[in-house]
Design an enzyme around this catalytic site. Sequence first.
Site, PDB file in Angstrom:
ATOM      1  N   GLY A  51      -8.987  12.503   2.533  1.00  0.00           N
ATOM      2  CA  GLY A  51      -9.866  11.174   3.175  1.00  0.00           C
ATOM      3  C   GLY A  51      -8.345   9.887   2.588  1.00  0.00           C
ATOM      4  CB  SER A  52      -7.927   6.965   2.339  1.00  0.00           C
ATOM      5  OG  SER A  52      -8.709   6.501   4.005  1.00  0.00           O
ATOM      6  CB  THR A  53      -7.854   9.261  -1.955  1.00  0.00           C
ATOM      7  OG1 THR A  53      -8.301  11.057  -2.473  1.00  0.00           O
ATOM      8  CG2 THR A  53      -9.305   9.339  -3.088  1.00  0.00           C
TER       9      THR A  53
END
Length: 179
Positions: A51-53
């Site tokens: 995801g956003s990581t």
Amino acid sequence: TGTPALFMHAADAIHGDLLAVASAPGFDPNRRNGSPASKRNRVLVDGYEPGSTMKPVLLATALSNGAKLTDRIFGENGSIRIQGRRISESETHEKFSWITLKKMIQVSSNVVAAKLAMKLGQAKFSAGLRNFGFGSKTGVGFPGELSGWLPSSKRPWQPLTLATVGFGQGIMVTPIQMV
């Protein structure tokens, strides 16, 4: 809760040496009657979509290919269609117009990350992911470590693949790779 946990001694953060790994829930090697799932080292063998990581990895790759934190990309007012699929911000109230790459990280913009990944292109983005070690084992020396998964670089990535990998979907990493 079953969530993996990593612990690294702060004194060796400069060298990047991995001193200890722990998984929760833990397992007692002296108890032979536990389930196979209770014995696996989740830090090394549980894959997930980051995801956003993944956005900082995307940004680092863009910066190493000549982008600047002040470069601006149009955020499409919160939503964009790519190959018939709608990509939107995770919060429906977020409707960005022009934002800098620095702001992309601050607000975690899926739309801008998707557009940045497409702008980078498969060759540069795939090389950046591999330079960070994604798609390969870390070599920490523990048995059973997964290599994660990236779309094949031998075939052209569709624009939608580039876009979704840009915000951490459509790939698999392990917790140790993210560290």
